[in-house]
Design an enzyme around this catalytic site. Structure first.
Site, short mmCIF file in Angstrom:
data_model
loop_
_atom_site.label_atom_id
_atom_site.label_comp_id
_atom_site.label_asym_id
_atom_site.label_seq_id
_atom_site.Cartn_x
_atom_site.Cartn_y
_atom_site.Cartn_z
N SER A 1 0.89 -14.18 -12.65
CA SER A 1 0.38 -15.37 -13.33
C SER A 1 -0.99 -15.73 -12.79
O SER A 1 -1.32 -15.43 -11.65
CB SER A 1 1.32 -16.56 -13.11
OG SER A 1 1.17 -17.09 -11.80
N ASP A 2 -1.80 -16.39 -13.63
CA ASP A 2 -2.99 -17.03 -13.07
C ASP A 2 -2.51 -18.16 -12.16
O ASP A 2 -1.35 -18.58 -12.22
CB ASP A 2 -3.91 -17.55 -14.18
CG ASP A 2 -5.37 -17.60 -13.76
OD1 ASP A 2 -5.63 -17.65 -12.54
OD2 ASP A 2 -6.25 -17.60 -14.63
N CYS A 3 -3.41 -18.65 -11.33
CA CYS A 3 -2.97 -19.51 -10.22
C CYS A 3 -2.55 -20.89 -10.69
O CYS A 3 -3.36 -21.64 -11.24
CB CYS A 3 -4.06 -19.55 -9.17
SG CYS A 3 -4.34 -17.90 -8.49
#
Length: 702
Positions: A237-239
């Site tokens: 996932s993106d952060c």
């Protein structure tokens, strides 16, 4: 170790873990499992244009600048150098017990989103607006990062999947709606190429939703990856993107539901904190042990492929930290800066002769700026060469260099207690006392960048318009009024309206954010030690064009990028001048290869970029403008002639219908070859018309 061997090793190791231990390995800051000999590992590292945020490293030109090289072979060499430094740092630091963030071997690069709208603040992290160019350069970068052996040198990551390019301010809640045609034609090709052709080890999901589904839990996107494209790596996932499920997208009610939704969809690794809820979701039956095990096997397969687990190690374990910023890598970043700079205008003033140009006035907020050299997601160079320092080195012992900052980057004054424009009088005085003026303007990462990481909080890193900051526009006007021979240098990562400079200055050089040694490269180009040869990977629009474009939040491609824009750009995609004068003498096409004859008609050795564009003449589904389908950087000595071959992929002879199906083209195409796009503005700026040939009946099949 082959992938099959790595997967079996991962399965065996994971089989000895408890469910809680498996779950703990799905966070970016995975803890140690001492009883199994598994050390702690932080998955988060960056390598956009050099090893980033982890201390000393070679800083290459920003990604958009490296795209301007139009040189996939050299970009692969650069990525290989970056992975060498990443290995060196990992080896040295892990030997000291340091397994912190930004010290690992899983590099969350490259960014292969399409720079579809010139306002997007993160566009300079990409390879520009064209899917074909982005695919070619992205594949090269992945090959360089991951290496050619069975052991991964580092793990590359294709991000942000998918349909992600602003606005930054609403990315955590935004739903990007894209038609099937735009998905297949624009937003997905680079991701498919990196998965299917380059074997990228990781894919990162975007913050936004795409067509209603959060990208980190999208059934449509995951099906494309795993089933249609055969992706075997891990998905991250993106952060803190999974936290957005319940906080912003409102598709779940709480962190536990978000964690379950993402994991079941196929998001293996969480950059963020939401996967702390996996065990709670498991205890309530929302996810199964097999869901957890599947993702644990995937992430450990990557760790085995990197040679960081097991007894085998890797052939990269002996790389020493001596290679960081070594002479070879420093020479490469200098050469990359030379190749990335784009000469936008030259009425004959350039190249300057240090023996004849007299007193040189260097003016502007970016003239002596280190921040403007290094862009964002950067490492820490041990040495910087600003544009001012590069010019001083080129003129040492020959003539005087005068300097004024001229203005603040964007504020009305440099000194807090001063009146507005407190440096302009100094700049004008210096311009009057100079024989040649070099005005260095532009932006840096505080004015265009990622939401949350920039000083541009009023617009979250995006640009409100395409104009220089008002303080710089006033400086430009006043210095132009002096009337001295003048070069404008633009240091920026995106389209800026330079209409006034185009009309009134003598030359314009675009340096992007050229890397730690960028000032040396810029100065060497100004003084003719090398010829500029970069090409624009994005269209430079006039500011008024924003009124004609779809809204920033509208992801349709009509009316934007060189393929669909029907207005007259300031500077077109693919454009860039040199000090030489090359011409295309002939083109032949034999079914898959274009054979191009080029002559350097000047007395100047120079690099050029051959560009091929193809247009389906009859299909209603073809973009209105010819599309890039091949490129090759070449070098010709003075008066030299050469024959060059460029392959054209069969995919170029297809079109995408309104439903998003890729189908055979009409059977009649026009193939153009030149040193820029085959449009009237390029012809006007260069004085050259693209050479063309008609192709009929070839390569119509899927």
């Amino acid at each position: 170790m082959t992938r099959e061997q790595a997967r079996k090793a991962a399965e065996e190791l994971v089989s000895r873990m408890t469910v809680e231990e498996m779950a703990g390995q799905l966070r970016y800051d995975a803890g140690a499992i001492e009883r199994l000999g598994v050390p702690a590992y932080n998955w988060w590292n960056e390598a956009l244009h050099g090893v980033a945020r982890g201390g000393t490293a070679t800083v290459f030109p920003q990604a958009i600048g490296m795209a301007a090289m139009f040189d996939d072979e050299f970009l692969e060499e650069i990525a290989d150098a970056i992975s060498t430094e990443a290995r060196a740092k990992y080896n040295a630091l892990s030997a000291e017990g340091d397994r912190d963030i930004y010290h690992g071997l899983t590099m969350w690069s490259p960014n292969i989103n399409i720079f579809r709208d010139p306002r997007w603040g993160r566009g300079h992290e990409t390879y520009g607006e064209d899917p074909y160019l982005t695919s070619c350069l992205g594949k090269a970068f992945v090959r360089g990062l991951q290496g050619k052996g069975e052991t991964l040198k580092t793990s590359a990551c294709a991000k942000h999947f998918a349909v992600h390019s602003g606005p930054e301010a609403i990315r955590h809640e935004f739903n990007a709606i894209a038609s099937g045609k735009d998905m297949e034609e624009t937003y997905l090709p680079a991701f498919k190429a990196l998965v299917c052709e380059a074997g990228v080890e990781s894919v990162m999901g975007a913050y936004n939703r795409t067509n209603g589904e959060p990208c980190c839990a999208s059934s449509e996107l995951m099906k494309l990856l795993r089933e249609d494209w055969g992706f075997e790596g891990h998905f991250v996932s993106d952060c803190w993107a999974i936290r957005d499920f319940h906080e912003n997208h409102k598709v779940t009610s709480n962190p536990m539901e978000s964690a379950a939704m993402a994991l079941k969809a196929g998001c293996d690794l969480n950059c963020g904190c939401t996967y702390h809820e996996i065990m709670a979701a498991y205890s309530r039956g929302m996810i199964s042990e097999e869901d957890i095990r599947r993702s644990a096997v995937r992430v450990f397969t990557t760790r085995f492929l990197l040679g960081m687990l097991g007894d085998e190690g890797s052939e990269y374990d002996a790389i020493s930290c001596d290679v960081v910023e070594c002479e070879k890598h420093q020479e490469m970043t200098y050469r990359a800066a030379l190749r990335s700079c784009v000469l936008l205008k030259n009425n004959g003033l350039l190249p300057l002769d240090a023996d004849k140009c007299g007193t040189v006035g260097v003016i502007g907020p970016n003239a002596n700026s280190r921040a403007a050299l290094i862009g964002n997601y950067h490492g820490v160079p041990s040495r910087y060469v600003t544009v001012l320092e590069g010019i001083q080195a080129n003129t040492a012992g020959k003539n005087r260099v005068l300097y004024s900052q001229g203005c603040d980057l964007f504020r009305d004054c440099v000194e807090p207690l001063a009146q507005r424009d407190d440096r302009i009088a100094e700049a004008v005085a210096i311009a009057k006392r100079s024989d040649t003026v070099i005005l260095v303007l532009g932006l840096d990462e505080t004015l265009e960048g990622e939401e949350g990481d920039t000083g541009n909080s009023y617009n979250s890193g995006d640009k409100e318009d395409l104009l220089l900051p008002a303080s710089q526009r006033r400086l430009l006007k006043k210095v132009l009024e002096v009337g001295k021979p003048m070069v404008v240098i633009l240091m920026a990562g995106s389209s800026i309206d330079l209409s006034e400079a185009e009309e009134e200055s003598d030359a314009i050089l675009l340096s992007w954010y050229p890397g730690a040694l960028g000032g040396k490269a810029v100065a060497d180009l100004l003084f003719g030690k090398e010829s500029p040869s970069g090409k624009l990977p994005v269209t430079f629009y006039r500011n008024e064009a924003l009124k004609e474009m779809p809204a920033f939040t509208d992801y349709t491609m009509k009316g934007r990028t060189y393929r669909y824009y029907q207005g007259v750009p300031l500077y077109p995609f693919g454009y860039g001048l040199t000090y030489g004068k090359c011409s295309v003498r002939d083109i032949r096409f034999d079914g898959s290869i274009a054979h191009v004859q080029v002559k350097n008609d000047s007395e100047v050795d120079t690099d050029e970029v051959i560009e091929l564009y193809l247009h389906d003449e009859d299909s209603p589904y073809a973009p209105p403008n010819a599309c890039l389908c091949g490129f090759r950087r070449i070098h010709l000595k003075a008066n030299e002639e050469g024959d060059f071959s460029l392959g054209i992929d069969a995919n170029a002879f297809t079109v995408v219908d309104d439903q998003g199906e890729r189908i055979p083209g009409s059977g009649k195409w026009k193939l153009y070859v030149g040193f820029g796009a085959p449009d009237k503005r390029t012809e006007e700026l260069t004085g050259h018309k693209a050479v063309s040939t008609v192709i009929t009946g070839h390569r119509q099949n899927k």
